[in-house]
Design an enzyme around this catalytic site. Structure first.
Site, PDB file in Angstrom:
ATOM      1  CD  GLN A   1       6.379   1.158  -0.911  1.00  0.00           C
ATOM      2  OE1 GLN A   1       6.958   2.028  -1.567  1.00  0.00           O
ATOM      3  NE2 GLN A   1       5.470   1.456  -0.003  1.00  0.00           N
TER       4      GLN A   1
ATOM      5  CB  CYS B   1      13.226   1.240  -8.411  1.00  0.00           C
ATOM      6  SG  CYS B   1      12.128   1.056  -9.830  1.00  0.00           S
ATOM      7  CD  GLU B   2      11.416  -5.962  -9.936  1.00  0.00           C
ATOM      8  OE1 GLU B   2      10.452  -6.329 -10.620  1.00  0.00           O
ATOM      9  OE2 GLU B   2      11.966  -6.691  -9.102  1.00  0.00           O
ATOM     10  CG  HIS B   3      10.097  -1.411 -12.635  1.00  0.00           C
ATOM     11  ND1 HIS B   3       9.025  -1.051 -11.846  1.00  0.00           N
ATOM     12  CD2 HIS B   3       9.947  -2.735 -12.883  1.00  0.00           C
ATOM     13  CE1 HIS B   3       8.251  -2.099 -11.639  1.00  0.00           C
ATOM     14  NE2 HIS B   3       8.794  -3.136 -12.253  1.00  0.00           N
ATOM     15  CG  HIS B   4      13.028   3.398 -13.495  1.00  0.00           C
ATOM     16  ND1 HIS B   4      11.828   3.168 -12.844  1.00  0.00           N
ATOM     17  CD2 HIS B   4      12.712   3.748 -14.767  1.00  0.00           C
ATOM     18  CE1 HIS B   4      10.824   3.382 -13.680  1.00  0.00           C
ATOM     19  NE2 HIS B   4      11.327   3.737 -14.847  1.00  0.00           N
TER      20      HIS B   4
ATOM     21  CB  CYS C   1      11.710   5.591 -10.537  1.00  0.00           C
ATOM     22  SG  CYS C   1      10.488   4.808  -9.486  1.00  0.00           S
TER      23      CYS C   1
ATOM     24  CG  HIS D   1       9.053   4.449  -5.148  1.00  0.00           C
ATOM     25  ND1 HIS D   1       9.118   3.152  -5.637  1.00  0.00           N
ATOM     26  CD2 HIS D   1       8.365   4.369  -3.983  1.00  0.00           C
ATOM     27  CE1 HIS D   1       8.488   2.333  -4.807  1.00  0.00           C
ATOM     28  NE2 HIS D   1       8.018   3.053  -3.798  1.00  0.00           N
TER      29      HIS D   1
END
Length: 251
Positions: free
Chosen positions: A183, A142-145, A213, A211
């Protein structure tokens, strides 16, 4: 003046839409093929110059890995200190280097190109029935977390006189999933790469993923799954083709 502004805004929107796979910069009109329009109407596919641009996708080399490893390891040392740990204690002495090496592996898709995978694996074949490879294991980040995404990918396409070696579909998934991702983008990138390489009558991609996250943090819903799909060409235009694909991947 106002009309000119509106025209420029529309043009900018079209250019944004064209950047589906990070390398689209133009399209050519072709009757009968559509990524989202009505069946039988003039539609768009990548132009020949754009079709070749995906061959130059690699953004990281093995040499880059060697050069960046010390700085990534140093960053992990800083993180450990920031968490209140002692990077010099026995159990953590080699952790920054292990973590840096692991992160490079998790994102190895940046050092691979689709053309390397598909080279000599596209064959002329008079086959016009649906081809499906389902339950392809997928691991991403996940590019956010920066925590894992994992699940399964289902791919189907309707050949147009050309077929792709079956294992290459899994390799395409591997290249795009081994990057920092969301995704929704991953689903579309896989579908567009197959479209660019084969120019089939249509492509369908469905991803079911967990996910971390959502599982390890935040709402902490252990059993939640995210399902995304991208349908191109006849998979989008023809409900019967789409239903056949969705039925087969669920069987």
């Amino acid at each position: 003046m106002e009309r000119s502004k509106q025209k420029q805004m529309n043009q900018n929107e079209n250019e944004t839409d064209a950047a589906i796979n990070g390398h689209f910069d133009g399209r050519a009109k072709v009757p009968g093929w559509s990524a989202g329009g009505a069946a039988g109407t003039p539609s768009t596919v990548p132009s020949s110059s754009v079709m070749e641009s995906w061959r130059e996708e690699r953004t990281r080399s093995l040499e880059d890995n060697e050069m960046s490893l010390p700085s990534i390891a140093a960053a992990y040392t800083t993180i450990l200190r920031g968490l209140g740990e002692d990077p010099q204690r026995q159990g953590l002495l080699k952790t920054p280097w292990r973590a840096a090496t692991a992160m490079q592996f998790f994102t190895k898709g940046y050092q691979e190109k689709i053309i390397d995978v598909l080279n000599d694996a596209i064959f002329d074949e008079d086959h016009d029935e649906m081809v499906i490879v389902k339950d392809i294991d997928m691991f991403s980040m996940c590019e956010h977390h920066l925590v894992p995404i994992f699940g399964r990918v289902h791919i189907g396409y309707l050949p147009n006189k050309r077929v792709l070696g079956l294992s290459k579909l899994a390799r395409i998934v591997e290249i795009y999933s081994r990057r920092l991702q969301v995704q929704e983008r991953l689903t579309k990138q896989i579908a567009v790469a197959i479209t660019e390489a084969l120019q089939p009558a249509g492509v369908g991609v469905v991803i079911e993923a967990t996910h971390m996250c959502m599982v390890m943090r935040g709402v902490q819903k252990m059993n939640s799954k995210t399902v995304t799909s991208t349908m191109l060409g006849v998979f989008r235009e023809d409900p019967k083709t789409r239903d056949e694909f969705l039925s087969l991947i669920r069987s």
